[in-house]
Design an enzyme around this catalytic site. Structure first.
Site, PDB file in Angstrom:
ATOM      1  CG  HIS A 102      39.418 -14.925  26.266  1.00  0.00           C
ATOM      2  ND1 HIS A 102      39.733 -15.569  25.098  1.00  0.00           N
ATOM      3  CD2 HIS A 102      38.503 -13.973  25.948  1.00  0.00           C
ATOM      4  CE1 HIS A 102      39.040 -15.016  24.097  1.00  0.00           C
ATOM      5  NE2 HIS A 102      38.291 -14.042  24.596  1.00  0.00           N
ATOM      6  CD  GLU A 122      33.815 -14.195  25.378  1.00  0.00           C
ATOM      7  OE1 GLU A 122      33.587 -13.145  24.768  1.00  0.00           O
ATOM      8  OE2 GLU A 122      34.956 -14.626  25.562  1.00  0.00           O
TER       9      GLU A 122
HETATM   10  P1  PGA Z   1      35.073 -11.275  19.270  1.00  0.00           P
HETATM   11  O1  PGA Z   1      35.809 -11.715  20.603  1.00  0.00           O
HETATM   12  O2  PGA Z   1      34.106 -10.179  19.653  1.00  0.00           O
HETATM   13  O3  PGA Z   1      36.172 -10.784  18.379  1.00  0.00           O
HETATM   14  O4  PGA Z   1      34.370 -12.461  18.742  1.00  0.00           O
HETATM   15  C1  PGA Z   1      35.142 -11.816  21.830  1.00  0.00           C
HETATM   16  C2  PGA Z   1      36.121 -12.237  22.872  1.00  0.00           C
HETATM   17  O5  PGA Z   1      37.147 -12.843  22.527  1.00  0.00           O
HETATM   18  O6  PGA Z   1      35.919 -11.999  24.056  1.00  0.00           O
END
Ligand code: PGA
Length: 237
Positions: A86, A155
């Site tokens: 992450h 992401e």
């Molecule tokens: P968020 O986070 O939906 O708060 O933007 C997504 C993540 O960190 O996986």
């Protein structure tokens, strides 16, 4: 393959909050949901209609690694999913692509599925380096990895917790890029790629229209049970 919704609860909630959250989540009927609570709460999330997932995993199997949890231990508890790489761990815990690769390999050895986060930072986006960064992460993170044990979460780092999202068209293009690179580099055809970053109960209605993603990863909005249930309902309906 069925679409999936993953909730990353990060370092939120105390024991009482978790207890309320679990009560609400009893209303969940869809089984294609994975929840990643803080690891001390994991036992509460086992044997539920959804699956429990660790927010991190270690790349050894046993030994003197204070504070870490190994895939061998996870599997012995019935946990078969882990988030790996992450961006918050890459940033604050200095996790490298080499660490991430080792973690995925060790997890796969025990039959676990790694949900691996990749994505560009804002400064990389600004200088048009998105594809270069994604390709580099694909090359380093997935070296020798059994890709059927991986779900890739695209992401964009700048979209996490910011309420700013790429357009559907951009997500679609980059998810295609990721799937094609995996095909070219690893000759693997069925890569599952999901999108994550600032998803909420409103914009999920738009994100739902992206055809080439295999699911979504929700952070902040997944910590509010009512909103998360609404998101799941909208997305998986
Ligand atoms: P968020 O986070 O939906 O708060 O933007 C997504 C993540 O960190 O996986």
């Amino acid at each position: 393959m069925d679409k999936i919704v993953i909730g990353n609860l990060k370092m939120s909630m105390t024991k009482n909050d978790v207890s309320d959250y679990l009560k609400d989540m009893k209303n969940l009927t869809n089984k294609n949901v994975v929840i990643c609570p803080t690891s001390i709460y994991i036992p509460y999330f086992l044997n539920q209609p959804y699956k429990a997932c660790l927010q991190n995993i270690y790349f050894g199997d046993e030994g003197h690694y204070t504070g870490e949890i190994s895939p061998r231990q996870a599997i012995s508890m019935g946990i078969s999913y882990a988030l790996v790489g992450h961006s918050e761990r890459r940033k604050y815990l200095k996790e490298t692509d080499e660490d991430i690769n080792k973690k995925i390999l060790e997890a796969a050895k025990y039959g676990m599925t790694s949900i691996v986060c990749i994505g560009e930072m804002l400064k990389e986006k600004k200088i048009n380096k998105i594809k270069k960064i994604l390709k580099q992460q694909i090359l380093e993170d997935f070296k020798n990895v059994p890709l059927d044990r991986v779900i890739i979460a695209y992401e964009p780092v700048w979209a996490i917790g910011t309420d700013e999202l790429p357009t559907n068209k951009v997500i679609e293009e980059l998810v295609d890029f990721i799937k094609n690179e995996i095909k070219k580099i690893y000759q693997f055809e069925n890569t599952r790629v999901i999108y994550g970053g600032s998803i909420n109960k409103e914009n999920v209605k738009i994100i739902k229209n992206i055809e080439n993603i295999d699911g979504i990863l929700v952070g902040e909005s997944a910590t509010r049970s009512e909103e998360f249930l609404e998101i799941i309902d909208t997305y998986l309906k």
